[in-house]
Motif scaffolding. Structure first.
Motif, PDB file in Angstrom:
ATOM      1  N   SER A 157     -11.251   4.447  -4.366  1.00 27.19           N
ATOM      2  CA  SER A 157     -11.095   4.564  -2.664  1.00 27.19           C
ATOM      3  C   SER A 157     -10.303   5.449  -2.238  1.00 27.19           C
ATOM      4  O   SER A 157     -10.156   6.432  -2.960  1.00 27.19           O
ATOM      5  CB  SER A 157      -9.783   3.158  -2.487  1.00 27.19           C
ATOM      6  OG  SER A 157      -8.576   3.557  -3.178  1.00 27.19           O
ATOM      7  N   ASP A 196      -4.375   5.271  -0.919  1.00 25.54           N
ATOM      8  CA  ASP A 196      -3.714   4.453  -0.405  1.00 25.54           C
ATOM      9  C   ASP A 196      -4.392   3.236   0.407  1.00 25.54           C
ATOM     10  O   ASP A 196      -3.954   2.225   1.169  1.00 25.54           O
ATOM     11  CB  ASP A 196      -2.899   4.797   0.884  1.00 25.54           C
ATOM     12  CG  ASP A 196      -1.652   5.846   0.573  1.00 25.54           C
ATOM     13  OD1 ASP A 196      -1.055   5.192  -0.683  1.00 25.54           O
ATOM     14  OD2 ASP A 196      -0.953   6.321   1.252  1.00 25.54           O
ATOM     15  N   GLY A 248      -5.653   0.713  -1.612  1.00 26.37           N
ATOM     16  CA  GLY A 248      -5.120  -0.212  -2.308  1.00 26.37           C
ATOM     17  C   GLY A 248      -5.641  -0.371  -3.766  1.00 26.37           C
ATOM     18  O   GLY A 248      -5.669  -1.363  -4.292  1.00 26.37           O
ATOM     19  N   LYS A 249      -6.354   0.585  -4.212  1.00 31.93           N
ATOM     20  CA  LYS A 249      -7.042   0.677  -5.496  1.00 31.93           C
ATOM     21  C   LYS A 249      -6.000   0.322  -6.478  1.00 31.93           C
ATOM     22  O   LYS A 249      -6.237  -0.518  -7.371  1.00 31.93           O
ATOM     23  CB  LYS A 249      -7.501   2.257  -5.750  1.00 31.93           C
ATOM     24  CG  LYS A 249      -8.243   2.119  -7.006  1.00 31.93           C
ATOM     25  CD  LYS A 249      -8.535   3.598  -7.228  1.00 31.93           C
ATOM     26  CE  LYS A 249      -7.451   4.658  -7.326  1.00 31.93           C
ATOM     27  NZ  LYS A 249      -6.923   4.527  -8.754  1.00 31.93           N
ATOM     28  N   THR A 250      -4.761   0.723  -6.555  1.00 32.58           N
ATOM     29  CA  THR A 250      -4.139   0.457  -7.681  1.00 32.58           C
ATOM     30  C   THR A 250      -3.536  -0.956  -7.617  1.00 32.58           C
ATOM     31  O   THR A 250      -3.446  -1.703  -8.578  1.00 32.58           O
ATOM     32  CB  THR A 250      -2.702   1.356  -7.768  1.00 32.58           C
ATOM     33  OG1 THR A 250      -3.135   2.760  -7.475  1.00 32.58           O
ATOM     34  CG2 THR A 250      -1.830   1.237  -8.823  1.00 32.58           C
ATOM     35  N   THR A 251      -3.180  -1.656  -6.350  1.00 34.06           N
ATOM     36  CA  THR A 251      -2.627  -2.778  -6.262  1.00 34.06           C
ATOM     37  C   THR A 251      -3.833  -3.539  -6.592  1.00 34.06           C
ATOM     38  O   THR A 251      -3.570  -4.869  -7.192  1.00 34.06           O
ATOM     39  CB  THR A 251      -2.369  -2.923  -4.680  1.00 34.06           C
ATOM     40  OG1 THR A 251      -1.448  -2.213  -4.356  1.00 34.06           O
ATOM     41  CG2 THR A 251      -1.632  -4.293  -4.625  1.00 34.06           C
ATOM     42  N   ASN A 255      -1.003   5.567  -9.834  1.00 24.26           N
ATOM     43  CA  ASN A 255      -0.649   6.723  -9.160  1.00 24.26           C
ATOM     44  C   ASN A 255       0.931   6.839  -8.426  1.00 24.26           C
ATOM     45  O   ASN A 255       1.054   7.709  -7.820  1.00 24.26           O
ATOM     46  CB  ASN A 255      -1.882   7.054  -7.901  1.00 24.26           C
ATOM     47  CG  ASN A 255      -1.640   5.906  -6.852  1.00 24.26           C
ATOM     48  OD1 ASN A 255      -0.954   4.668  -7.018  1.00 24.26           O
ATOM     49  ND2 ASN A 255      -2.625   5.793  -5.840  1.00 24.26           N
ATOM     50  N   LYS A 256       1.588   5.898  -8.967  1.00 23.58           N
ATOM     51  CA  LYS A 256       3.033   6.071  -8.441  1.00 23.58           C
ATOM     52  C   LYS A 256       3.905   6.252  -9.430  1.00 23.58           C
ATOM     53  O   LYS A 256       5.239   6.675  -9.520  1.00 23.58           O
ATOM     54  CB  LYS A 256       3.441   4.890  -7.591  1.00 23.58           C
ATOM     55  CG  LYS A 256       2.391   4.484  -6.349  1.00 23.58           C
ATOM     56  CD  LYS A 256       2.964   5.578  -5.044  1.00 23.58           C
ATOM     57  CE  LYS A 256       1.809   5.598  -3.987  1.00 23.58           C
ATOM     58  NZ  LYS A 256       1.330   4.292  -3.557  1.00 23.58           N
ATOM     59  N   ASN A 285      -9.490  -4.322   2.281  1.00 24.96           N
ATOM     60  CA  ASN A 285      -8.161  -4.815   1.777  1.00 24.96           C
ATOM     61  C   ASN A 285      -7.241  -4.812   2.937  1.00 24.96           C
ATOM     62  O   ASN A 285      -7.710  -4.186   4.104  1.00 24.96           O
ATOM     63  CB  ASN A 285      -7.791  -3.812   0.905  1.00 24.96           C
ATOM     64  CG  ASN A 285      -6.676  -4.143   0.217  1.00 24.96           C
ATOM     65  OD1 ASN A 285      -6.159  -5.573   0.140  1.00 24.96           O
ATOM     66  ND2 ASN A 285      -5.720  -3.158  -0.189  1.00 24.96           N
ATOM     67  N   LYS A 286      -6.029  -5.326   3.023  1.00 22.34           N
ATOM     68  CA  LYS A 286      -5.191  -5.516   3.761  1.00 22.34           C
ATOM     69  C   LYS A 286      -5.365  -6.155   5.038  1.00 22.34           C
ATOM     70  O   LYS A 286      -5.016  -5.887   6.341  1.00 22.34           O
ATOM     71  CB  LYS A 286      -4.628  -3.988   4.400  1.00 22.34           C
ATOM     72  CG  LYS A 286      -4.334  -2.849   3.014  1.00 22.34           C
ATOM     73  CD  LYS A 286      -3.465  -1.666   3.384  1.00 22.34           C
ATOM     74  CE  LYS A 286      -3.500  -0.696   2.484  1.00 22.34           C
ATOM     75  NZ  LYS A 286      -2.651   0.180   2.826  1.00 22.34           N
ATOM     76  N   ASP A 332      -3.916  -8.863   5.712  1.00 24.04           N
ATOM     77  CA  ASP A 332      -2.661  -9.325   6.233  1.00 24.04           C
ATOM     78  C   ASP A 332      -2.063  -8.472   7.376  1.00 24.04           C
ATOM     79  O   ASP A 332      -1.133  -8.651   8.090  1.00 24.04           O
ATOM     80  CB  ASP A 332      -1.602  -9.450   5.206  1.00 24.04           C
ATOM     81  CG  ASP A 332      -1.554  -8.077   4.403  1.00 24.04           C
ATOM     82  OD1 ASP A 332      -2.416  -7.743   4.135  1.00 24.04           O
ATOM     83  OD2 ASP A 332      -0.171  -7.903   4.393  1.00 24.04           O
ATOM     84  N   ARG A 333      -2.578  -7.212   7.534  1.00 22.53           N
ATOM     85  CA  ARG A 333      -2.477  -6.204   8.544  1.00 22.53           C
ATOM     86  C   ARG A 333      -3.301  -6.339   9.740  1.00 22.53           C
ATOM     87  O   ARG A 333      -4.436  -6.672   9.579  1.00 22.53           O
ATOM     88  CB  ARG A 333      -2.239  -4.875   8.235  1.00 22.53           C
ATOM     89  CG  ARG A 333      -1.077  -4.627   7.113  1.00 22.53           C
ATOM     90  CD  ARG A 333      -0.469  -3.407   7.388  1.00 22.53           C
ATOM     91  NE  ARG A 333       0.411  -3.063   6.514  1.00 22.53           N
ATOM     92  CZ  ARG A 333       0.515  -1.672   5.809  1.00 22.53           C
ATOM     93  NH1 ARG A 333      -0.415  -1.037   6.004  1.00 22.53           N
ATOM     94  NH2 ARG A 333       1.440  -1.454   5.002  1.00 22.53           N
ATOM     95  N   SER A 340      -6.619  -9.390   0.610  1.00 26.81           N
ATOM     96  CA  SER A 340      -5.285  -8.756   0.779  1.00 26.81           C
ATOM     97  C   SER A 340      -4.789  -8.553  -0.720  1.00 26.81           C
ATOM     98  O   SER A 340      -4.531  -9.557  -1.260  1.00 26.81           O
ATOM     99  CB  SER A 340      -4.224  -9.502   1.423  1.00 26.81           C
ATOM    100  OG  SER A 340      -3.024  -8.892   1.452  1.00 26.81           O
ATOM    101  N   ALA A 341      -4.993  -7.395  -1.459  1.00 28.43           N
ATOM    102  CA  ALA A 341      -4.680  -7.271  -2.928  1.00 28.43           C
ATOM    103  C   ALA A 341      -3.160  -7.443  -3.078  1.00 28.43           C
ATOM    104  O   ALA A 341      -2.815  -8.073  -3.867  1.00 28.43           O
ATOM    105  CB  ALA A 341      -4.947  -5.801  -3.189  1.00 28.43           C
TER     106      ALA A 341
END
Ligand code: G4P
Length: 524
Positions: A17, A20, A22-25, A46-47, A139-140, A142-143, A253-254
């Motif tokens: 991706s 940000d 949402g790959k990691t999530t 990545n964090k 993804n996302k 929910d936003r 939504s991951a």
């Protein structure tokens, strides 16, 4: 379990991706389903958190950026899932490109509010080049994001691939109600939860039940949307997906673990098992009896005290076995591996065997280079590990005259690892390092110092592009090299590279020398 079964149950893929999205999530949620981690928040590649998958290098910890690529594997139902993690930071996109050579399919994560971003486009180009099947996860939800039809249009235009939604969102943002799972014909209702698996409701779209669950207005909208989906998009055709002609799309939504299980369930069903791999000599089929594999990644010195590198090998055919002598094609040498490993983040376990699709870690004491092939004796060379023309260039100079040797060795090994590209200018013999981002220069400097005890200094060089050149006409090629002698270099493999200091200069060279081919990726 028989060989064919072992091969068919493997799903080796990467999630990619733009940072940000949402790959990691998403990776973390897949690991939850795979039982590899028990709680959300355990993986943040990545964090960098405590059990991070990819924080082997000190520099990553300091910067909070995942620089290495690691492998996560788990059993899910009857399948063996191998996820190849890729660095989130754009300066390490080359690393991701290389990882893509070892996967059989890809999941692209797109942020519903941001749509297709620069890095998504670049990654898709590589998938297209290699005809890798792609699934898109939007993804996302929910936003508050963009209209789903607009998003699909954008994905189709920008990524140049036909899409086919296999799930459909019902509203979004605060009003997000869930998705209709077109693939399974079920309604998935959304309950914001970071851990719980969502409930599925099987129901006839035409029934009044629908409105009871999502509301009158939304039920009508969903029916209209789905009618449009059926009318506008082609039916899902697995063959087309496997041929990389069509990309199934899921919404979810991951973070809330919504739509992830649906994605995984469909993914294991439709995604390809290990595919035949093109070697220079021939196509290698996974079910062939003899083992073959290639190195697509070499990690940093994981433990600087032991100078332990690990080479990641993708098994392409046959069965890999511990302690069996294999042939290292480039070195023309036989070697055996007593401690091959499999991975789960920093947990490594020694394995006795591995099948096509698996990634094994081989201890590397300077024996491997990216792209090396190992076989049972056949002279095979796997192709398809492209290096792209770098975007930034600097002269690398020795900052400590006493450490000349260490510096040379460090540069040599880092280049073998594929950290950046080295060009030696034939005119002044100076070494130029080419990267795709500033951060790579810092990583190189840091690693040279900490792993090789060598100091380097960067000096500016005015360069626009480095391109690989070749020609079928030796005379013209010689003339070209003579005329451009100041701008000629050799890459790490000894191939001819033209260093253009401006786009004008490159255009002129292309116009003046029609018989010369200029390549912007090393795979030609
Ligand atoms: P990346 O690996 O692609 O770079 O993305 P990552 O998963 O780290 O996600 C980037 C940010 O987006 C994170 O927030 C993450 O929590 C958030 N995110 C991921 N999926 C969703 C989603 O479905 N909905 C919403 N609303 N947000 C999502 P962050 O604030 O940067 O990190 P953190 O503090 O949550 O760890």
């Amino acid at each position: 379990m028989g060989k064919i079964k072992e091969i068919e149950r493997r799903r080796t893929f990467a999630i990619v991706s733009h940072p940000d999205a949402g790959k990691t999530t998403l990776t973390e949620k897949l690991l939850l389903f795979g039982g590899q981690i028990q709680v959300a928040g355990a993986v943040k590649s990545n964090k960098i958190k405590k059990t991070a998958t990819s924080d082997w290098m000190e520099i990553e910890k300091q910067r909070g950026i995942s620089v290495t690529t690691s492998v996560m594997e788990f059993d899910y139902e009857d399948y063996k899932v191998n996820i190849l993690d890729t660095p989130g930071h754009q300066d390490f996109i080359e690393d991701t490109f290389r990882t893509l050579t070892a996967v059989d399919s890809v999941i692209i994560v797109i942020d519903s509010a941001r749509g297709v971003e620069v890095q998504t486009r670049k990654l898709m180009e590589v998938c297209r080049m290699r005809k890798t099947p792609v699934i898109v996860f939007i993804n996302k939800m929910d936003r508050e994001g963009r209209d789903p039809f607009d998003l699909l249009d954008e994905v189709e235009d920008e990524l140049a691939i036909q899409v086919r939604p296999l799930s459909w969102p019902i509203e979004q943002g605060d009003r997000f109600k869930g998705v209709y799972n077109i693939y399974e014909g079920k309604l998935d209702l959304y309950t914001p939860s970071k851990q719980k698996v969502t409930e599925k409701i099987e129901l006839d779209l035409k029934s009044d039940e629908l409105a009871k669950h999502i509301g009158e207005k939304q039920a009508k909208q969903l029916r209209d949307d789905l009618e449009l989906v059926q009318g506008v998009y082609p039916q899902f055709d697995r063959e087309k997906y496997l041929n990389a002609e069509i990309a199934p799309v899921f919404f979810g939504s991951a973070l809330n673990n919504f739509g992830v299980k649906e994605l995984l369930d469909c993914f294991v069903e439709i995604a390809p098992s290990p595919r035949p791999v093109q070697a220079e000599e021939r196509i290698v089929h996974p079910e062939e009896p003899q083992f073959s594999g290639f190195i697509f990644k070499i990690t940093a010195n994981i433990d600087p005290n032991h100078r332990s590198c690990i080479a990641f090998c993708k098994v392409c055919s046959g069965k890999f076995e511990r302690n069996v002598p294999y042939y290292h094609v480039r070195h023309d040498k036989t070697m055996r591996f007593s401690s091959p490993t499999q991975f789960m983040a920093q947990r490594k376990t020694t394995i006795d065997e591995a099948w096509p699709g698996d990634i094994i870690g081989l201890p590397d004491n300077d024996v491997f280079k990216i792209g090396d092939t190992i076989t049972e004796g056949e002279d095979l060379h796997f192709r398809g590990l492209p290096s792209f023309s770098p975007e930034m260039f600097k002269y690398i100079e020795n900052a400590d005259p006493m450490k000349q040797k260490q510096l040379a060795r460090g540069i040599d090994q880092l280049m073998d690892e594929g950290v950046a590209q080295l060009f030696v200018n034939q005119f002044n013999n100076r070494k130029i390092i080419g990267t795709v981002g500033q951060l790579q220069f810092e990583v190189i400097q840091y690693r040279l110092l900490h792993e090789y005890n060598a100091s380097c200094r960067w000096e500016p060089v005015r360069l626009y592009k480095a391109c690989w050149v070749e020609s079928d006409d030796p005379e013209e090629f010689e003339l070209f090299k003579r005329r451009k002698y100041q701008y000629m270099a050799k890459d790490h493999e000894g191939r001819d590279v033209f260093l253009a200091d401006s786009s004008y200069m490159l255009q002129m060279a292309q116009a003046d020398f029609k018989g010369i081919r200029f390549h912007f990726s090393s795979e030609f």
